[in-house]
Scaffold this motif. Sequence first.
Motif, PDB file in Angstrom:
ATOM      1  N   VAL A  78       0.834  -1.195   0.000  1.00 59.77           N
ATOM      2  CA  VAL A  78       0.000   0.000   0.000  1.00 59.77           C
ATOM      3  C   VAL A  78       0.872   1.250   0.000  1.00 59.77           C
ATOM      4  N   LEU A  79       0.320   2.319  -0.524  1.00 63.52           N
ATOM      5  CA  LEU A  79       1.006   3.596  -0.573  1.00 63.52           C
ATOM      6  C   LEU A  79       0.817   4.355   0.746  1.00 63.52           C
ATOM      7  N   ALA A  80      -0.388   4.268   1.298  1.00 61.28           N
ATOM      8  CA  ALA A  80      -0.754   4.916   2.565  1.00 61.28           C
ATOM      9  C   ALA A  80      -2.059   4.291   3.027  1.00 61.28           C
ATOM     10  N   ILE A  81      -2.327   4.367   4.330  1.00 60.06           N
ATOM     11  CA  ILE A  81      -3.589   3.857   4.862  1.00 60.06           C
ATOM     12  C   ILE A  81      -4.235   4.920   5.731  1.00 60.06           C
ATOM     13  N   ALA A  82      -5.506   5.191   5.436  1.00 61.73           N
ATOM     14  CA  ALA A  82      -6.343   6.015   6.297  1.00 61.73           C
ATOM     15  C   ALA A  82      -7.303   5.054   6.982  1.00 61.73           C
ATOM     16  N   VAL A  83      -7.255   5.025   8.301  1.00 63.21           N
ATOM     17  CA  VAL A  83      -8.151   4.164   9.068  1.00 63.21           C
ATOM     18  C   VAL A  83      -9.370   4.985   9.461  1.00 63.21           C
ATOM     19  N   LEU A  84     -10.541   4.478   9.133  1.00 62.34           N
ATOM     20  CA  LEU A  84     -11.787   5.150   9.446  1.00 62.34           C
ATOM     21  C   LEU A  84     -12.438   4.427  10.613  1.00 62.34           C
TER      22      LEU A  84
ATOM     23  N   ALA B  73     -12.764  13.433   4.932  1.00 59.59           N
ATOM     24  CA  ALA B  73     -11.425  13.898   5.329  1.00 59.59           C
ATOM     25  C   ALA B  73     -10.383  12.825   5.026  1.00 59.59           C
ATOM     26  N   ALA B  74     -10.719  11.567   5.266  1.00 59.27           N
ATOM     27  CA  ALA B  74      -9.786  10.465   4.994  1.00 59.27           C
ATOM     28  C   ALA B  74      -9.486  10.370   3.503  1.00 59.27           C
ATOM     29  N   LEU B  75     -10.514  10.501   2.671  1.00 64.71           N
ATOM     30  CA  LEU B  75     -10.311  10.415   1.218  1.00 64.71           C
ATOM     31  C   LEU B  75      -9.490  11.594   0.699  1.00 64.71           C
ATOM     32  N   ILE B  76      -9.705  12.773   1.238  1.00 64.55           N
ATOM     33  CA  ILE B  76      -8.903  13.943   0.851  1.00 64.55           C
ATOM     34  C   ILE B  76      -7.443  13.711   1.218  1.00 64.55           C
ATOM     35  N   TRP B  77      -7.197  13.214   2.430  1.00 64.36           N
ATOM     36  CA  TRP B  77      -5.819  12.947   2.874  1.00 64.36           C
ATOM     37  C   TRP B  77      -5.151  11.914   1.967  1.00 64.36           C
ATOM     38  N   LEU B  78      -5.859  10.837   1.661  1.00 66.56           N
ATOM     39  CA  LEU B  78      -5.291   9.798   0.791  1.00 66.56           C
ATOM     40  C   LEU B  78      -4.975  10.346  -0.604  1.00 66.56           C
ATOM     41  N   THR B  79      -5.852  11.155  -1.143  1.00 66.91           N
ATOM     42  CA  THR B  79      -5.613  11.759  -2.455  1.00 66.91           C
ATOM     43  C   THR B  79      -4.379  12.651  -2.412  1.00 66.91           C
ATOM     44  N   ASP B  80      -4.249  13.443  -1.337  1.00 66.76           N
ATOM     45  CA  ASP B  80      -3.082  14.306  -1.192  1.00 66.76           C
ATOM     46  C   ASP B  80      -1.807  13.485  -1.099  1.00 66.76           C
ATOM     47  N   VAL B  81      -1.796  12.424  -0.321  1.00 64.40           N
ATOM     48  CA  VAL B  81      -0.621  11.566  -0.185  1.00 64.40           C
ATOM     49  C   VAL B  81      -0.262  10.936  -1.529  1.00 64.40           C
ATOM     50  N   ALA B  82      -1.267  10.440  -2.244  1.00 63.13           N
ATOM     51  CA  ALA B  82      -1.030   9.813  -3.546  1.00 63.13           C
ATOM     52  C   ALA B  82      -0.445  10.826  -4.540  1.00 63.13           C
TER      53      ALA B  82
END
Length: 129
Positions: A78-84, A113-122
């Motif tokens: 995985v590139l990053a994980i956001a835990v909800l 917020a989690a999806l925004i963070w993941l998009t930013d990290v990607a």
Amino acid sequence: MMPERAVAAEGKNALSVRAGIIESVWRPGSLVDVEDARDAMLAVERISGGTRMPMLSEMTDVEITAAARYEFARTTGVLAIAVLGSNAVDRVIAAAMSRHTHYPHAFFTSRSAALIWLTDVANLEPRGQ
């Protein structure tokens, strides 16, 4: 061709890919052991076609053994994980999981917020990685 959906951990975990993000939903009330974690990581590899992707992992009211937390932390798929999650217990479990990861890992109570963070990290990841 990569599958659009996958099921892992004897049905406790459902995975799909949307807008370039793996969405992993764990059944509330589940106990996740090391075998479940291994099976979930194999499902991630299958659904991603071996390409590192960001992941949203919904783990509300899920108990994870120490061995499973370690197994999740070892993954390189995985590139990053956001835990909800939804409460302080979920936050503590997510914090324990992040101790040994080699990828960005964050806890959220808001899906958007989690999806925004993941998009930013990607978007920060160099192409070709």
